[in-house]
Design an enzyme around this catalytic site. Structure first.
Site, PDB file in Angstrom:
ATOM      1  N   GLY A  36      27.816  58.542  65.064  1.00 23.31           N
ATOM      2  CA  GLY A  36      27.979  59.626  65.164  1.00 23.31           C
ATOM      3  C   GLY A  36      26.850  60.353  66.120  1.00 23.31           C
ATOM      4  O   GLY A  36      26.931  60.413  67.336  1.00 23.31           O
ATOM      5  N   GLY A  37      26.190  61.050  65.524  1.00 22.29           N
ATOM      6  CA  GLY A  37      24.902  61.952  66.037  1.00 22.29           C
ATOM      7  C   GLY A  37      24.316  61.342  67.393  1.00 22.29           C
ATOM      8  O   GLY A  37      24.159  61.754  68.501  1.00 22.29           O
TER       9      GLY A  37
ATOM     10  N   SER B 240      24.477  57.306  60.146  1.00 22.52           N
ATOM     11  CA  SER B 240      22.924  57.534  60.387  1.00 22.52           C
ATOM     12  C   SER B 240      22.465  56.304  61.230  1.00 22.52           C
ATOM     13  O   SER B 240      21.319  56.135  61.029  1.00 22.52           O
ATOM     14  CB  SER B 240      22.244  58.156  59.131  1.00 22.52           C
ATOM     15  OG  SER B 240      22.884  59.193  58.790  1.00 22.52           O
TER      16      SER B 240
ATOM     17  N   ASN C 114      31.456  58.176  68.105  1.00 24.57           N
ATOM     18  CA  ASN C 114      32.261  59.207  67.638  1.00 24.57           C
ATOM     19  C   ASN C 114      31.610  60.612  68.042  1.00 24.57           C
ATOM     20  O   ASN C 114      30.534  60.824  67.168  1.00 24.57           O
ATOM     21  CB  ASN C 114      32.475  58.949  66.104  1.00 24.57           C
ATOM     22  CG  ASN C 114      33.323  60.195  65.796  1.00 24.57           C
ATOM     23  OD1 ASN C 114      33.882  60.782  66.323  1.00 24.57           O
ATOM     24  ND2 ASN C 114      33.403  60.424  64.205  1.00 24.57           N
ATOM     25  N   TRP C 115      31.939  61.260  68.870  1.00 28.26           N
ATOM     26  CA  TRP C 115      31.389  62.458  69.275  1.00 28.26           C
ATOM     27  C   TRP C 115      31.844  63.619  68.550  1.00 28.26           C
ATOM     28  O   TRP C 115      31.292  64.559  68.660  1.00 28.26           O
ATOM     29  CB  TRP C 115      31.902  62.904  70.851  1.00 28.26           C
ATOM     30  CG  TRP C 115      31.285  61.745  71.894  1.00 28.26           C
ATOM     31  CD1 TRP C 115      30.643  60.797  71.781  1.00 28.26           C
ATOM     32  CD2 TRP C 115      31.384  62.022  73.345  1.00 28.26           C
ATOM     33  NE1 TRP C 115      30.557  60.016  72.896  1.00 28.26           N
ATOM     34  CE2 TRP C 115      30.921  60.919  74.023  1.00 28.26           C
ATOM     35  CE3 TRP C 115      32.121  62.983  74.078  1.00 28.26           C
ATOM     36  CZ2 TRP C 115      30.789  60.658  75.315  1.00 28.26           C
ATOM     37  CZ3 TRP C 115      32.198  62.783  75.570  1.00 28.26           C
ATOM     38  CH2 TRP C 115      31.662  61.795  76.164  1.00 28.26           C
ATOM     39  N   LYS C 116      32.795  63.665  67.655  1.00 27.39           N
ATOM     40  CA  LYS C 116      33.284  64.441  66.776  1.00 27.39           C
ATOM     41  C   LYS C 116      33.714  65.933  67.586  1.00 27.39           C
ATOM     42  O   LYS C 116      34.090  65.634  68.785  1.00 27.39           O
ATOM     43  CB  LYS C 116      32.250  64.896  65.764  1.00 27.39           C
ATOM     44  CG  LYS C 116      31.636  63.528  64.894  1.00 27.39           C
ATOM     45  CD  LYS C 116      31.254  64.106  63.750  1.00 27.39           C
ATOM     46  CE  LYS C 116      30.329  62.622  63.368  1.00 27.39           C
ATOM     47  NZ  LYS C 116      30.037  62.710  61.808  1.00 27.39           N
TER      48      LYS C 116
ATOM     49  N   GLY D 111      25.995  61.531  58.819  1.00 24.35           N
ATOM     50  CA  GLY D 111      25.121  62.582  59.234  1.00 24.35           C
ATOM     51  C   GLY D 111      24.054  63.178  58.296  1.00 24.35           C
ATOM     52  O   GLY D 111      23.674  64.222  58.301  1.00 24.35           O
TER      53      GLY D 111
ATOM     54  N   GLU E 116      31.694  52.795  56.286  1.00 21.23           N
ATOM     55  CA  GLU E 116      30.976  54.153  56.479  1.00 21.23           C
ATOM     56  C   GLU E 116      31.031  54.835  55.190  1.00 21.23           C
ATOM     57  O   GLU E 116      31.550  55.718  54.750  1.00 21.23           O
ATOM     58  CB  GLU E 116      31.761  55.144  57.291  1.00 21.23           C
ATOM     59  CG  GLU E 116      31.934  54.654  58.879  1.00 21.23           C
ATOM     60  CD  GLU E 116      31.911  55.930  59.836  1.00 21.23           C
ATOM     61  OE1 GLU E 116      31.242  55.696  60.792  1.00 21.23           O
ATOM     62  OE2 GLU E 116      32.544  56.846  59.905  1.00 21.23           O
TER      63      GLU E 116
ATOM     64  N   HIS F 248      38.777  58.673  59.451  1.00 22.35           N
ATOM     65  CA  HIS F 248      37.382  58.961  59.241  1.00 22.35           C
ATOM     66  C   HIS F 248      37.089  59.782  58.119  1.00 22.35           C
ATOM     67  O   HIS F 248      38.053  60.677  57.611  1.00 22.35           O
ATOM     68  CB  HIS F 248      36.985  59.750  60.522  1.00 22.35           C
ATOM     69  CG  HIS F 248      35.413  59.860  60.444  1.00 22.35           C
ATOM     70  ND1 HIS F 248      34.726  60.876  59.698  1.00 22.35           N
ATOM     71  CD2 HIS F 248      34.474  59.215  61.093  1.00 22.35           C
ATOM     72  CE1 HIS F 248      33.689  60.696  60.100  1.00 22.35           C
ATOM     73  NE2 HIS F 248      33.174  59.635  60.816  1.00 22.35           N
TER      74      HIS F 248
ATOM     75  N   GLU G  28      35.499  62.405  57.311  1.00 18.61           N
ATOM     76  CA  GLU G  28      35.752  63.955  57.590  1.00 18.61           C
ATOM     77  C   GLU G  28      37.133  64.179  57.931  1.00 18.61           C
ATOM     78  O   GLU G  28      37.221  65.452  57.242  1.00 18.61           O
ATOM     79  CB  GLU G  28      34.914  64.263  58.865  1.00 18.61           C
ATOM     80  CG  GLU G  28      33.447  64.168  58.886  1.00 18.61           C
ATOM     81  CD  GLU G  28      32.723  63.997  59.967  1.00 18.61           C
ATOM     82  OE1 GLU G  28      33.155  64.133  61.007  1.00 18.61           O
ATOM     83  OE2 GLU G  28      31.271  63.673  59.954  1.00 18.61           O
TER      84      GLU G  28
HETATM   85  C1  PEP Z   1      30.364  59.058  61.927  1.00 25.00           C
HETATM   86  O1  PEP Z   1      30.656  60.207  62.545  1.00 25.00           O
HETATM   87  O2  PEP Z   1      31.186  58.049  61.989  1.00 25.00           O
HETATM   88  C2  PEP Z   1      29.160  59.062  61.747  1.00 25.00           C
HETATM   89  C3  PEP Z   1      28.481  57.492  61.443  1.00 25.00           C
HETATM   90  O3  PEP Z   1      27.962  59.675  62.001  1.00 25.00           O
HETATM   91  P1  PEP Z   1      26.428  59.690  62.004  1.00 25.00           P
HETATM   92  O4  PEP Z   1      26.161  58.378  62.797  1.00 25.00           O
HETATM   93  O5  PEP Z   1      26.114  60.897  62.710  1.00 25.00           O
HETATM   94  O6  PEP Z   1      26.023  59.506  60.578  1.00 25.00           O
END
Ligand code: PEP
Length: 260
Positions: free
Chosen positions: A234-235, A213, A9-11, A173, A167, A95, A97
């Site tokens: 994500g990251g 994470s 997920n590049w956000k 994050g 999640e 998600h 967010e």
């Molecule tokens: C996400 O955006 O779904 C996520 C899990 O981010 P991260 O891996 O950065 O925690």
């Protein structure tokens, strides 16, 4: 045997040139991987360019969100039909967010999931508790609410095209990953809920991802858990090397793990 699925997920990251560089690198690194479904979910503005690079590759494309209506006067929204038209196979729905900043509810998640399925997209439906909910012992209540209402009235055939991503919001994050045991406990609970909603055969076929994470350092221990079939990243999905490493390690672990 459930095929592992790793989705990035590049956000709200990556310009067109950055996106093209990233997917070219992933293509180079991962072209031999056949036993993991690899998905990247770039922002909508770069979907068209990434689709071109990924055409005929083993890396699938996904959107980060859709609106539940297919077209019309909904300024700024993206239709599932448009994503499909661009070559997307998956779409992230609900998600945390989106729940947190854009007021997304389980009812909205349910409508979007149904729209995705009707359009032929595979929804990755996100569920997860916040830190205060975990600390006050409400994790399982929240997950039950997200799963049963988010997937309400989705039939046994359709649910097989859904992926559920657990999640925990406190792990997204933040660099704080759930331990494999914490994650497995909730994944097992989700599978139990799916068993109440569907048959044994169906509930044991649905893929469940962990997200929060995930890194090349912690992916293996998470993937060793019997109910964890992949990750939503994500990251660490923003860099060629870290995302490639997560995919490779997932493939290795699932090759050597057999569960009774
Ligand atoms: C996400 O955006 O779904 C996520 C899990 O981010 P991260 O891996 O950065 O925690």
């Amino acid at each position: 045997m459930r095929k592992p699925i790793i989705a990035g997920n590049w956000k709200m990251n990556k310009t067109i040139s950055d996106a093209i560089e990233l997917v070219n690198g992933l293509k180079r690194n991962l072209y031999k991987i056949e036993d993991v479904d690899i998905v990247v979910c770039p922002p909508s503005t770069v979907l068209s360019d990434t689709a071109e690079v990924l055409m005929d590759s083993n890396i699938h494309l996904g959107g980060q969100n859709i609106f539940w209506e297919e077209k019309g006067a909904f300024t700024g929204e993206v239709s599932a039909v448009f994503l499909k038209d661009l070559g997307c196979r998956y779409v992230i729905v609900g998600h945390s967010e989106r729940r947190q900043y854009f007021g997304e509810t389980n009812e909205g998640v349910n409508k979007k999931t149904k729209t995705a399925l009707r359009t032929g997209l595979f929804p990755i439906v996100c569920v997860g508790e916040k830190l205060n909910e975990r600390e006050s012992g409400k994790t399982f209540d929240v997950i039950k609410d997200h799963v049963t209402n988010g997937l309400k009235d989705i039939n046994g055939k359709e649910i097989l095209n859904c992926v559920v991503a657990y999640e925990p919001v406190w792990a997204i994050g933040t660099g704080k990953t759930a331990t494999p045991q914490q994650a497995e406990e909730v994944h097992k609970f989700i599978r139990g809920l799916l068993l109440e909603m569907y048959s044994k055969e169906i509930s044991s076929s649905i893929r469940l991802q962990y997200g929060g994470s995930v890194t090349p350092e912690n992916i293996s221990s998470l993937m060793e858990m019997p109910d964890i079939d992949g990750a939503l990243v994500g990251g660490a999905s923003l860099k060629v090397d870290s995302f490639s490493e997560i995919v490779r390690k997932s493939s290795e672990v699932k090759k050597r793990c057999t569960y009774s």
